[in-house]
Design a protein around this motif. Structure first.
Motif, PDB file in Angstrom:
ATOM      1  N   ASN A  33       0.831  -1.200   0.000  1.00  0.00           N
ATOM      2  CA  ASN A  33       0.000   0.000   0.000  1.00  0.00           C
ATOM      3  C   ASN A  33       0.866   1.250   0.000  1.00  0.00           C
ATOM      4  OD1 ASN A  33      -2.930  -1.102   0.800  1.00  0.00           O
ATOM      5  ND2 ASN A  33      -1.426  -2.144   2.102  1.00  0.00           N
ATOM      6  N   PRO A  50      -3.930   0.543  -2.316  1.00  0.00           N
ATOM      7  CA  PRO A  50      -3.216  -0.716  -2.556  1.00  0.00           C
ATOM      8  C   PRO A  50      -2.557  -0.755  -3.930  1.00  0.00           C
ATOM      9  CG  PRO A  50      -5.572  -1.033  -2.837  1.00  0.00           C
ATOM     10  CD  PRO A  50      -5.389   0.380  -2.351  1.00  0.00           C
ATOM     11  N   ARG A  78      -4.787 -12.536  -0.215  1.00  0.00           N
ATOM     12  CA  ARG A  78      -4.864 -11.101   0.019  1.00  0.00           C
ATOM     13  C   ARG A  78      -6.316 -10.682   0.204  1.00  0.00           C
ATOM     14  NH1 ARG A  78      -1.956  -6.301  -3.546  1.00  0.00           N
ATOM     15  NH2 ARG A  78      -2.364  -4.616  -2.044  1.00  0.00           N
ATOM     16  N   GLN A  84     -10.640  -5.856   4.344  1.00  0.00           N
ATOM     17  CA  GLN A  84      -9.783  -5.382   5.427  1.00  0.00           C
ATOM     18  C   GLN A  84     -10.534  -4.432   6.350  1.00  0.00           C
ATOM     19  OE1 GLN A  84      -5.817  -3.966   4.159  1.00  0.00           O
ATOM     20  NE2 GLN A  84      -6.256  -4.925   2.196  1.00  0.00           N
ATOM     21  N   ASP A 173      -2.993  -3.195   9.601  1.00  0.00           N
ATOM     22  CA  ASP A 173      -2.607  -3.839   8.338  1.00  0.00           C
ATOM     23  C   ASP A 173      -3.065  -5.295   8.259  1.00  0.00           C
ATOM     24  OD1 ASP A 173      -1.455  -1.442   7.791  1.00  0.00           O
ATOM     25  OD2 ASP A 173       0.617  -2.175   7.727  1.00  0.00           O
ATOM     26  N   ASP A 175      -3.865  -6.935   5.345  1.00  0.00           N
ATOM     27  CA  ASP A 175      -3.847  -7.278   3.927  1.00  0.00           C
ATOM     28  C   ASP A 175      -3.921  -8.783   3.696  1.00  0.00           C
ATOM     29  OD1 ASP A 175      -2.895  -4.550   2.494  1.00  0.00           O
ATOM     30  OD2 ASP A 175      -1.829  -4.784   4.389  1.00  0.00           O
TER      31      ASP A 175
END
Length: 217
Positions: A33, A50, A78, A84, A173, A175
């Motif tokens: 990112n 991203p 991912r 997320q 985070d 991801d």
């Protein structure tokens, strides 16, 4: 834990009073990112954009293979920015030490609070002195509670855990999602490893006490 930070806009769109002042010279470029510093009503935020990084995923697969996780059926994937954001918001709402997005976003880019005083675990913990015991206890109590509620953070290396002087340890985070029968075992081992190599020597005993708690697996 009260992690509900944000503005008055509707969920998923920028509020009418949103004014972003982009400071591109303060972009923070990570492995997946670009995080751009922005400001709304005097409050700083990070806008996460991203990008693809196939070599990083190949290196990560090699690492997981070398650790034996792949041979045990472990995998990763991912998460999308929306996944997320939903994951972080849900985890924060059930009281876990997770930084959720604010209510507003720009297109498909989500905004997260910018904790200026926070540092990654591997930078904060070695210099934390007596506070290290508290940080370790909070970190592993949170991880235990997360797993009891079927929450697996995913890829918990030291840069994905911040420590704020006022808020304590905070997960950021999300991801990568870790999958497989031994995903919890892997996450505990990963978190224990990065904590152990960063912790002051006299705080290691608190880590061993946390790991000796029954019911991890």
């Amino acid at each position: 834990m009260g992690w509900h930070l944000g503005n008055k806009g509707k969920r998923g769109e920028a509020g009418s009073d949103m004014r972003f002042f982009l400071e591109h010279e303060h972009d923070f470029v990570g492995a997946l990112n670009v995080n751009t510093l922005a400001r709304e009503n005097g409050i700083d935020f990070l806008i996460r954009k991203p990008f693809d990084n196939p070599p990083m995923f190949r290196r990560l697969e090699d690492e997981y293979r070398a650790l034996g996780f792949w041979d045990l059926g472990g995998r990763f994937r991912r998460r999308t920015p929306q996944q997320q954001a939903d994951f972080a918001r849900h985890a924060a709402e059930i009281g876990l030490r997770v930084l959720p997005p604010v209510a507003s976003r720009i297109g498909d880019q989500f905004c997260y609070p910018f904790l200026q005083a926070a540092k990654p675990l591997d930078e904060y913990l070695p210099k934390s002195g007596p506070e290290a015991v508290y940080i370790i206890e909070e970190l592993f109590n949170d991880l235990w509670n997360a797993h009891r509620q079927s929450i697996i953070y995913g890829d918990r290396w030291s840069q994905n855990v911040l420590v704020d002087p006022h808020l304590g340890p905070i997960h950021v985070d999300f991801d990568l999602e870790i999958l497989g029968e031994y995903a919890i075992d892997f996450e505990v081992a990963q978190m224990a490893y990065y904590t152990a190599i960063a912790a002051p020597a006299d705080a290691i005993s608190s880590l061993t006490r946390e790991l000796a708690t029954p019911g991890w697996f």
